[in-house]
Design an enzyme around this catalytic site. Sequence first.
Site, PDB file in Angstrom:
ATOM      1  N   GLY A   1     -15.170 -13.572 -36.922  1.00  0.00           N
ATOM      2  CA  GLY A   1     -14.912 -14.544 -35.620  1.00  0.00           C
ATOM      3  C   GLY A   1     -13.257 -14.149 -35.580  1.00  0.00           C
ATOM      4  O   GLY A   1     -12.797 -14.619 -34.984  1.00  0.00           O
TER       5      GLY A   1
ATOM      6  N   LYS B   1      18.222 -40.487 -29.141  1.00  0.00           N
ATOM      7  CA  LYS B   1      17.246 -40.753 -30.543  1.00  0.00           C
ATOM      8  C   LYS B   1      17.488 -39.729 -31.635  1.00  0.00           C
ATOM      9  O   LYS B   1      18.014 -38.751 -31.483  1.00  0.00           O
ATOM     10  CB  LYS B   1      15.788 -39.965 -30.587  1.00  0.00           C
ATOM     11  CG  LYS B   1      16.136 -38.847 -29.752  1.00  0.00           C
ATOM     12  CD  LYS B   1      14.158 -38.274 -29.854  1.00  0.00           C
ATOM     13  CE  LYS B   1      14.016 -36.672 -29.385  1.00  0.00           C
ATOM     14  NZ  LYS B   1      12.566 -36.272 -29.676  1.00  0.00           N
TER      15      LYS B   1
ATOM     16  N   ARG C   1       9.418 -24.313 -28.569  1.00  0.00           N
ATOM     17  CA  ARG C   1      10.297 -25.271 -29.363  1.00  0.00           C
ATOM     18  C   ARG C   1      10.913 -24.363 -30.639  1.00  0.00           C
ATOM     19  O   ARG C   1      12.028 -25.334 -31.002  1.00  0.00           O
ATOM     20  CB  ARG C   1      10.116 -26.210 -30.228  1.00  0.00           C
ATOM     21  CG  ARG C   1       9.765 -27.410 -28.715  1.00  0.00           C
ATOM     22  CD  ARG C   1       8.584 -28.545 -29.211  1.00  0.00           C
ATOM     23  NE  ARG C   1       6.851 -27.726 -29.110  1.00  0.00           N
ATOM     24  CZ  ARG C   1       6.013 -28.784 -29.408  1.00  0.00           C
ATOM     25  NH1 ARG C   1       6.289 -30.016 -29.984  1.00  0.00           N
ATOM     26  NH2 ARG C   1       4.808 -28.438 -29.982  1.00  0.00           N
TER      27      ARG C   1
ATOM     28  N   THR D   1       8.398 -39.061 -29.164  1.00  0.00           N
ATOM     29  CA  THR D   1       9.630 -40.008 -28.061  1.00  0.00           C
ATOM     30  C   THR D   1       9.408 -40.451 -27.460  1.00  0.00           C
ATOM     31  O   THR D   1      10.076 -41.318 -26.782  1.00  0.00           O
ATOM     32  CB  THR D   1      10.003 -38.626 -27.737  1.00  0.00           C
ATOM     33  OG1 THR D   1      10.062 -37.379 -28.883  1.00  0.00           O
ATOM     34  CG2 THR D   1      11.104 -38.243 -26.718  1.00  0.00           C
TER      35      THR D   1
ATOM     36  N   ARG E   1      14.957 -37.826 -34.510  1.00  0.00           N
ATOM     37  CA  ARG E   1      13.909 -37.897 -35.455  1.00  0.00           C
ATOM     38  C   ARG E   1      13.777 -37.364 -36.523  1.00  0.00           C
ATOM     39  O   ARG E   1      14.414 -36.926 -37.221  1.00  0.00           O
ATOM     40  CB  ARG E   1      13.709 -35.834 -34.559  1.00  0.00           C
ATOM     41  CG  ARG E   1      11.636 -35.129 -34.940  1.00  0.00           C
ATOM     42  CD  ARG E   1      11.534 -34.353 -34.251  1.00  0.00           C
ATOM     43  NE  ARG E   1      11.083 -34.718 -33.082  1.00  0.00           N
ATOM     44  CZ  ARG E   1       9.622 -35.236 -32.215  1.00  0.00           C
ATOM     45  NH1 ARG E   1       8.916 -35.920 -33.129  1.00  0.00           N
ATOM     46  NH2 ARG E   1      10.166 -35.616 -31.060  1.00  0.00           N
TER      47      ARG E   1
ATOM     48  N   ASP F   1      15.520 -38.384 -24.279  1.00  0.00           N
ATOM     49  CA  ASP F   1      16.148 -37.558 -25.087  1.00  0.00           C
ATOM     50  C   ASP F   1      17.309 -36.570 -24.835  1.00  0.00           C
ATOM     51  O   ASP F   1      16.414 -36.521 -23.673  1.00  0.00           O
ATOM     52  CB  ASP F   1      15.600 -37.237 -26.831  1.00  0.00           C
ATOM     53  CG  ASP F   1      14.780 -35.598 -25.965  1.00  0.00           C
ATOM     54  OD1 ASP F   1      15.188 -35.505 -25.107  1.00  0.00           O
ATOM     55  OD2 ASP F   1      14.099 -35.377 -26.881  1.00  0.00           O
TER      56      ASP F   1
ATOM     57  N   HIS G   1      10.508 -25.060 -22.679  1.00  0.00           N
ATOM     58  CA  HIS G   1      11.231 -26.198 -23.238  1.00  0.00           C
ATOM     59  C   HIS G   1      12.683 -25.858 -23.326  1.00  0.00           C
ATOM     60  O   HIS G   1      13.270 -27.150 -22.780  1.00  0.00           O
ATOM     61  CB  HIS G   1      10.129 -26.334 -25.367  1.00  0.00           C
ATOM     62  CG  HIS G   1      11.150 -27.227 -25.090  1.00  0.00           C
ATOM     63  ND1 HIS G   1      10.508 -28.901 -25.354  1.00  0.00           N
ATOM     64  CD2 HIS G   1      12.024 -27.344 -26.691  1.00  0.00           C
ATOM     65  CE1 HIS G   1      11.287 -29.518 -25.935  1.00  0.00           C
ATOM     66  NE2 HIS G   1      12.097 -28.660 -26.694  1.00  0.00           N
TER      67      HIS G   1
ATOM     68  N   THR H   1       2.588 -35.276 -29.769  1.00  0.00           N
ATOM     69  CA  THR H   1       2.285 -36.730 -29.656  1.00  0.00           C
ATOM     70  C   THR H   1       2.928 -37.502 -29.190  1.00  0.00           C
ATOM     71  O   THR H   1       2.404 -39.261 -29.625  1.00  0.00           O
ATOM     72  CB  THR H   1       2.993 -36.354 -31.195  1.00  0.00           C
ATOM     73  OG1 THR H   1       4.265 -36.559 -31.386  1.00  0.00           O
ATOM     74  CG2 THR H   1       2.199 -35.004 -32.320  1.00  0.00           C
TER      75      THR H   1
END
Length: 306
Positions: free
Chosen positions: A37, A191, A95, A225, A193, A168, A129, A222
């Site tokens: 691997g 918002k 993030r 938001t 989370r 947001d 970000h 995903t």
Amino acid sequence: MRVVLMSGSSHPVLGAALAEALGVEPGRCEIDRFPDGEHHVEVIEEVRGCDVYLLQSLGPPVDSHLMELLLLVDACRRRGAGRVTALVPYFAYARQDRRETGREPLGARLVADLIRASGLDRIVTLDLHSPAVEGCFNLPVEHLSAMPLLAERLRQIVTPGSVIVAPDLGAMKRAERFAALLKLPVAVVHKRRTSGSQVHVHHITGDVKGCTPILVDDMISTAGTIEAAVQALLEAGCEPQVTVVATHSLLVGPSIERLRRLPLLRLLTTDSVPRPAALPIPLETVSIASLLARAIEMLRAGLSGH
């Protein structure tokens, strides 16, 4: 110095487009794995004394692509490259730029230290970000933005009833910049989370009733938001014709199903990360190849890539 452009395995299509934009042949390298691997990287191209640019976006699988980048940099260094610059359109771990509870690592700083330890001279990235991530590096960072490219496309489709929406507070500055470029009003969704993929909306600041929303953010992971923001906007009286704009569309986990359920006119994004050719959502992609090519040309001339 002669320019050499090489691509890792994360985004060969963008690598080919960038080579064409620069008018160069892609540098030769071989990337595979040992039976256990481990990554095996071999730089075939002659790079001694050259100005080497390595394209490797850190989309999924993130850790595999990161390790591949580190090995490519080290291989170029050991072959005598004059200068090595990493082109990382999407920078993972951005993030993780602060410690919320005091029990987690500072992931952005750790990854920046790993990249620096590999022998890299400079990094070119796109719409981080958080701009604070630049401070994690102790090497030069060229922080580009795709906002002008995306805004240029939006100019062709906005209407007098359009409103720019930040899904947001973290996207507020981005929304304000889009609004200034397009001369449109701004609204903000507030918002909270509740988990990595679940979001609860408190309220909306700004007049959105009867307007056509354009939600802008730096990335979609995903789509939690975006889903929560759109639902809140519809309840507030927005028109059910939604445009979503994001530089980086990772579209992982339940994102596609969430976006399918929304009254989505279009998802406008860039090719900072690859994605399947056919998706069951109205996806429109703006290429960043010309933006990266211009940055390389500016850096070659000794100027800022901004």
